[in-house]
Motif scaffolding. Structure first.
Motif, PDB file in Angstrom:
ATOM      1  N   VAL A  87       0.838  -1.201   0.000  1.00 53.28           N
ATOM      2  CA  VAL A  87       0.000   0.000   0.000  1.00 53.28           C
ATOM      3  C   VAL A  87       0.868   1.244   0.000  1.00 53.28           C
ATOM      4  CG1 VAL A  87      -1.942  -1.113   1.185  1.00 53.28           C
ATOM      5  CG2 VAL A  87      -0.140  -0.002   2.528  1.00 53.28           C
ATOM      6  N   TRP A  88       0.222   2.359  -0.335  1.00 50.48           N
ATOM      7  CA  TRP A  88       0.829   3.661  -0.134  1.00 50.48           C
ATOM      8  C   TRP A  88      -0.225   4.560   0.487  1.00 50.48           C
ATOM      9  CZ3 TRP A  88       1.907   6.236  -5.598  1.00 50.48           C
ATOM     10  CH2 TRP A  88       0.735   6.229  -6.356  1.00 50.48           C
ATOM     11  N   ALA A 116      -0.646   0.149  -3.652  1.00 53.08           N
ATOM     12  CA  ALA A 116       0.437   0.818  -4.368  1.00 53.08           C
ATOM     13  C   ALA A 116       0.468   0.312  -5.807  1.00 53.08           C
ATOM     14  CB  ALA A 116       1.770   0.533  -3.680  1.00 53.08           C
ATOM     15  N   PRO A 117       0.926   1.130  -6.748  1.00 51.96           N
ATOM     16  CA  PRO A 117       1.002   0.693  -8.144  1.00 51.96           C
ATOM     17  C   PRO A 117       1.813  -0.596  -8.286  1.00 51.96           C
ATOM     18  CG  PRO A 117       1.370   3.059  -7.992  1.00 51.96           C
ATOM     19  CD  PRO A 117       1.364   2.539  -6.588  1.00 51.96           C
ATOM     20  N   ALA A 118       1.269  -1.542  -9.014  1.00 60.09           N
ATOM     21  CA  ALA A 118       1.924  -2.836  -9.174  1.00 60.09           C
ATOM     22  C   ALA A 118       3.290  -2.674  -9.835  1.00 60.09           C
ATOM     23  CB  ALA A 118       1.042  -3.769 -10.012  1.00 60.09           C
ATOM     24  N   GLY A 119       4.266  -3.390  -9.305  1.00 55.37           N
ATOM     25  CA  GLY A 119       5.597  -3.391  -9.903  1.00 55.37           C
ATOM     26  C   GLY A 119       6.454  -2.198  -9.567  1.00 55.37           C
ATOM     27  N   MET A 120       5.949  -1.243  -8.804  1.00 52.26           N
ATOM     28  CA  MET A 120       6.726  -0.049  -8.457  1.00 52.26           C
ATOM     29  C   MET A 120       7.423  -0.251  -7.119  1.00 52.26           C
ATOM     30  SD  MET A 120       5.475   3.924  -8.126  1.00 52.26           S
ATOM     31  CE  MET A 120       5.773   4.288  -9.859  1.00 52.26           C
ATOM     32  N   LEU A 272      -4.416   8.536  -8.681  1.00 49.91           N
ATOM     33  CA  LEU A 272      -3.003   8.748  -8.999  1.00 49.91           C
ATOM     34  C   LEU A 272      -2.369   7.456  -9.506  1.00 49.91           C
ATOM     35  CD1 LEU A 272      -0.460  10.513  -9.009  1.00 49.91           C
ATOM     36  CD2 LEU A 272      -0.116   9.883  -6.601  1.00 49.91           C
ATOM     37  N   ALA A 273      -2.714   6.343  -8.885  1.00 53.60           N
ATOM     38  CA  ALA A 273      -2.172   5.059  -9.328  1.00 53.60           C
ATOM     39  C   ALA A 273      -2.538   4.779 -10.778  1.00 53.60           C
ATOM     40  CB  ALA A 273      -2.681   3.935  -8.426  1.00 53.60           C
ATOM     41  N   GLY A 274      -3.727   5.233 -11.204  1.00 46.01           N
ATOM     42  CA  GLY A 274      -4.122   5.057 -12.595  1.00 46.01           C
ATOM     43  C   GLY A 274      -3.200   5.800 -13.544  1.00 46.01           C
ATOM     44  N   TYR A 275      -2.829   7.016 -13.192  1.00 40.59           N
ATOM     45  CA  TYR A 275      -1.898   7.782 -14.029  1.00 40.59           C
ATOM     46  C   TYR A 275      -0.519   7.115 -14.061  1.00 40.59           C
ATOM     47  CZ  TYR A 275      -5.096  11.753 -14.462  1.00 40.59           C
ATOM     48  OH  TYR A 275      -6.157  12.558 -14.776  1.00 40.59           O
TER      49      TYR A 275
END
Length: 316
Positions: A87-88, A116-120, A272-275
């Protein structure tokens, strides 16, 4: 557990790493094992005593707003998360915290985190939480930037500035960025159509602009005068002088200088995660410091002249 705290207000050297008890989540709360956090302007103001009306004078006070990590425990009534989920999120910026995000664990309401964005990596994710959500609120929600509008970003090489350049480009704006000449190539690669050296460019040499996003907080009245007829201006660089300029600009109606207090929730973090997932926004990290060197990270932030974020690694 270890946590960065202050026991008095002052320069970066008031920061120290304390050993404190690991908190236990209550109803509706999650405990996050923090892997990374970042340094934000809010941290500097809290540490130096500029938010005494909010933080009070009861020490110790924790520092750090944003974090990336994994769920360590959940309280009663929390659904949708399991131990180990990445998570973030953020702590609440307008409340006093004995433990901020610059700690091995942080306790927050479940609605202040999102996947959290996957793979980041956690370093990259932490660099974007406050910077990205602040830029998103400013451009999408406050001034409602639309395609083909002319946008000026002041402080374009900073944390919020680098995120704002990318989001303005993603929203279809024609982006002019003010930054050091040494950072022009980096800022242009983020999506700026024009990059001007702020040290040699005065406000009366540029514009007019449909939208101005200011992260600096100085000379606001000069830049407000560069708005087009239906232009909108927003600042996130708040100071005593900025607050006076904001108040004085109210006579200009829609062309006033707007301000807001960013307080991202799970929905905004998901946006934001979508962007990020689409590739429209990527992290910009200047330096990475271990938690033990958080005072040095604060010094680097205040010194300026950097590109992107100062990130604090905690674990992971």
């Amino acid at each position: 557990m270890k946590a960065a705290q202050i026991t008095r207000f002052g320069a970066p050297d008031v920061l120290h790493i304390a050993d404190i008890d690991r908190p236990t989540p209550g109803v509706g709360e999650v405990l996050v094992s923090v892997e990374a956090s970042s340094v934000n302007g809010h941290d500097i103001v809290v540490r130096s005593g500029g938010l005494k009306m909010v933080s009070g004078r009861r020490f110790p006070i924790g520092v750090g707003l944003d974090f990336a990590g994994t769920i360590a425990a959940t309280g009663a009534g929390v659904g949708g998360y399991q131990v180990g989920d990445r998570v973030w999120g953020t702590v609440h910026p307008r409340q006093r915290h004995a433990t901020g995000a610059a700690a091995e664990y942080v306790l927050v309401p479940a609605d202040r985190v999102a996947p959290a964005p996957a793979g980041m990596s956690s370093v990259d994710a932490a660099s974007l939480v406050v910077a990205g959500t602040t830029a998103l609120i400013a451009l999408r929600d406050s001034v409602r930037l639309t395609r083909d509008e002319r946008v000026l970003v002041r402080g374009a090489a900073g944390g919020v500035g680098t995120a704002a350049v990318q989001l303005a480009h993603a929203l279809g704006g024609h982006v002019t960025a003010l930054a050091r000449d040494a950072h022009a190539e980096t800022v242009a690669a983020l999506g700026a159509d024009d990059v001007l050296d702020y040290r040699t460019t005065t406000s009366d040499q540029i514009g007019p602009f449909d939208v101005i996003l200011d992260t600096v907080g100085t000379d606001l009245h000069c830049y407000r005068s560069r708005l087009a007829r239906n232009g909108r201006m927003v600042t996130v660089g708040l100071s005593a002088g900025a607050l006076a300029a904001i108040a004085a600009s109210s006579v200009h109606g829609a062309r006033r200088i707007r301000a807001f207090s960013a307080n991202p929730d799970a929905a905004l973090l998901r946006d934001l995660a979508g962007y990020v997932t689409s590739g429209a926004v990527r992290p910009v990290v200047d330096s990475v410091w271990p938690l033990a060197d958080i005072a040095t990270a604060h010094q680097a932030f205040e010194r300026g002249g950097v590109v992107g974020k100062q990130v604090i690694t905690v674990s992971g």
